[in-house]
Write an enzyme that holds these catalytic residues in place. Sequence first.
Site, PDB file in Angstrom:
ATOM      1  N   CYS A   8       0.867  -1.194   0.000  1.00  0.00           N
ATOM      2  CA  CYS A   8       0.000   0.000   0.000  1.00  0.00           C
ATOM      3  C   CYS A   8       0.895   1.234   0.000  1.00  0.00           C
ATOM      4  O   CYS A   8       2.112   1.124  -0.191  1.00  0.00           O
ATOM      5  CB  CYS A   8      -0.981  -0.021   1.167  1.00  0.00           C
ATOM      6  SG  CYS A   8      -0.238   0.101   2.806  1.00  0.00           S
ATOM      7  N   ASN A  11       2.301   1.520   4.233  1.00  0.00           N
ATOM      8  CA  ASN A  11       2.648   0.292   4.975  1.00  0.00           C
ATOM      9  C   ASN A  11       2.442   0.443   6.482  1.00  0.00           C
ATOM     10  O   ASN A  11       3.144  -0.156   7.284  1.00  0.00           O
ATOM     11  CB  ASN A  11       4.094  -0.166   4.654  1.00  0.00           C
ATOM     12  CG  ASN A  11       4.424  -1.586   5.111  1.00  0.00           C
ATOM     13  OD1 ASN A  11       5.546  -1.873   5.528  1.00  0.00           O
ATOM     14  ND2 ASN A  11       3.485  -2.484   5.046  1.00  0.00           N
ATOM     15  N   CYS A  13      -1.195   0.972   7.442  1.00  0.00           N
ATOM     16  CA  CYS A  13      -2.625   0.657   7.625  1.00  0.00           C
ATOM     17  C   CYS A  13      -3.019  -0.597   6.848  1.00  0.00           C
ATOM     18  O   CYS A  13      -3.108  -1.692   7.413  1.00  0.00           O
ATOM     19  CB  CYS A  13      -3.516   1.821   7.193  1.00  0.00           C
ATOM     20  SG  CYS A  13      -3.303   3.335   8.162  1.00  0.00           S
ATOM     21  N   ARG A  14      -3.274  -0.443   5.546  1.00  0.00           N
ATOM     22  CA  ARG A  14      -3.914  -1.533   4.795  1.00  0.00           C
ATOM     23  C   ARG A  14      -3.024  -2.741   4.558  1.00  0.00           C
ATOM     24  O   ARG A  14      -3.443  -3.881   4.778  1.00  0.00           O
ATOM     25  CB  ARG A  14      -4.438  -1.008   3.448  1.00  0.00           C
ATOM     26  CG  ARG A  14      -5.562  -0.026   3.588  1.00  0.00           C
ATOM     27  CD  ARG A  14      -5.771   0.739   2.314  1.00  0.00           C
ATOM     28  NE  ARG A  14      -4.596   1.543   1.985  1.00  0.00           N
ATOM     29  CZ  ARG A  14      -4.395   2.169   0.848  1.00  0.00           C
ATOM     30  NH1 ARG A  14      -5.291   2.088  -0.108  1.00  0.00           N
ATOM     31  NH2 ARG A  14      -3.311   2.891   0.648  1.00  0.00           N
ATOM     32  N   SER A  15      -1.791  -2.524   4.067  1.00  0.00           N
ATOM     33  CA  SER A  15      -0.983  -3.711   3.738  1.00  0.00           C
ATOM     34  C   SER A  15      -0.531  -4.485   4.977  1.00  0.00           C
ATOM     35  O   SER A  15      -0.498  -5.723   4.929  1.00  0.00           O
ATOM     36  CB  SER A  15       0.195  -3.379   2.804  1.00  0.00           C
ATOM     37  OG  SER A  15       1.111  -2.492   3.388  1.00  0.00           O
ATOM     38  N   ASP A 123      -8.816   3.753   1.585  1.00  0.00           N
ATOM     39  CA  ASP A 123      -7.716   3.972   2.527  1.00  0.00           C
ATOM     40  C   ASP A 123      -8.245   4.569   3.833  1.00  0.00           C
ATOM     41  O   ASP A 123      -8.724   5.704   3.856  1.00  0.00           O
ATOM     42  CB  ASP A 123      -6.701   4.925   1.887  1.00  0.00           C
ATOM     43  CG  ASP A 123      -5.415   4.967   2.700  1.00  0.00           C
ATOM     44  OD1 ASP A 123      -5.442   4.588   3.889  1.00  0.00           O
ATOM     45  OD2 ASP A 123      -4.383   5.361   2.132  1.00  0.00           O
TER      46      ASP A 123
HETATM   47  P1  4NP Z   1      -1.705   2.977   4.110  1.00  0.00           P
HETATM   48  O1  4NP Z   1      -2.256   4.379   4.647  1.00  0.00           O
HETATM   49  O2  4NP Z   1      -1.202   3.243   2.705  1.00  0.00           O
HETATM   50  O3  4NP Z   1      -2.911   2.089   4.116  1.00  0.00           O
HETATM   51  O4  4NP Z   1      -0.626   2.543   5.048  1.00  0.00           O
HETATM   52  C1  4NP Z   1      -1.516   5.564   4.576  1.00  0.00           C
HETATM   53  C2  4NP Z   1      -0.571   5.841   5.530  1.00  0.00           C
HETATM   54  C3  4NP Z   1       0.160   7.014   5.484  1.00  0.00           C
HETATM   55  C4  4NP Z   1      -0.094   7.912   4.472  1.00  0.00           C
HETATM   56  C5  4NP Z   1      -1.035   7.626   3.506  1.00  0.00           C
HETATM   57  C6  4NP Z   1      -1.752   6.458   3.562  1.00  0.00           C
HETATM   58  N1  4NP Z   1       0.624   9.141   4.423  1.00  0.00           N
HETATM   59  O5  4NP Z   1       0.339   9.949   3.539  1.00  0.00           O
HETATM   60  O6  4NP Z   1       1.552   9.336   5.231  1.00  0.00           O
END
Ligand code: 4NP
Length: 150
Positions: A8, A11, A13-15, A123
């Site tokens: 994702c 890294n 939240c989702r992955s 997300d």
């Molecule tokens: P993830 O969520 O891709 O599911 O881990 C996010 C975590 C951090 C950010 C964006 C999405 N960020 O912009 O820092």
Amino acid sequence: MTRILFVCLGNICRSPMAEFIMKDLVAQAGLSREFVIASAATSAEELGNGVYPPARRRLAQEGIDCAGKTARQITAGDYDSYDLLIGMDSSNLRNMRRFFDGDREDKCRLLLDYTSRPGDVADPWYTGDFDRAYTDILTGCKGLLAHLQG
Ligand code: 4NP
């Protein structure tokens, strides 16, 4: 042996949710020894950070522990190290294909393509909806496992 890398943007939240849900599903099926499962980010935003607390708590509600996981970025070597590289949304998939200079062995996928509702995992970093993310990711991981066992 099937080697799966979930990917994702951050890294955190989702992955990681996909990584630890999939590890839990394969453990319940008695198949842990047949899988290598990990997760990584396309971006460098969150490198070294642990799983985002709301995601960690949502996993903990299911008895799933993700302690010790810290965000890492995809590397060029990941393409050869894994059999499947599974993005959470189409933007992840686009970034993966750019990073790996294409997808010459057709290994890059979207998680929800293993379900009856193909598309993106929203997300929760932006939606705040960790229940929805959990349900989508669980459905995707179940579909993926069924596909691999089929
Ligand atoms: P993830 O969520 O891709 O599911 O881990 C996010 C975590 C951090 C950010 C964006 C999405 N960020 O912009 O820092």
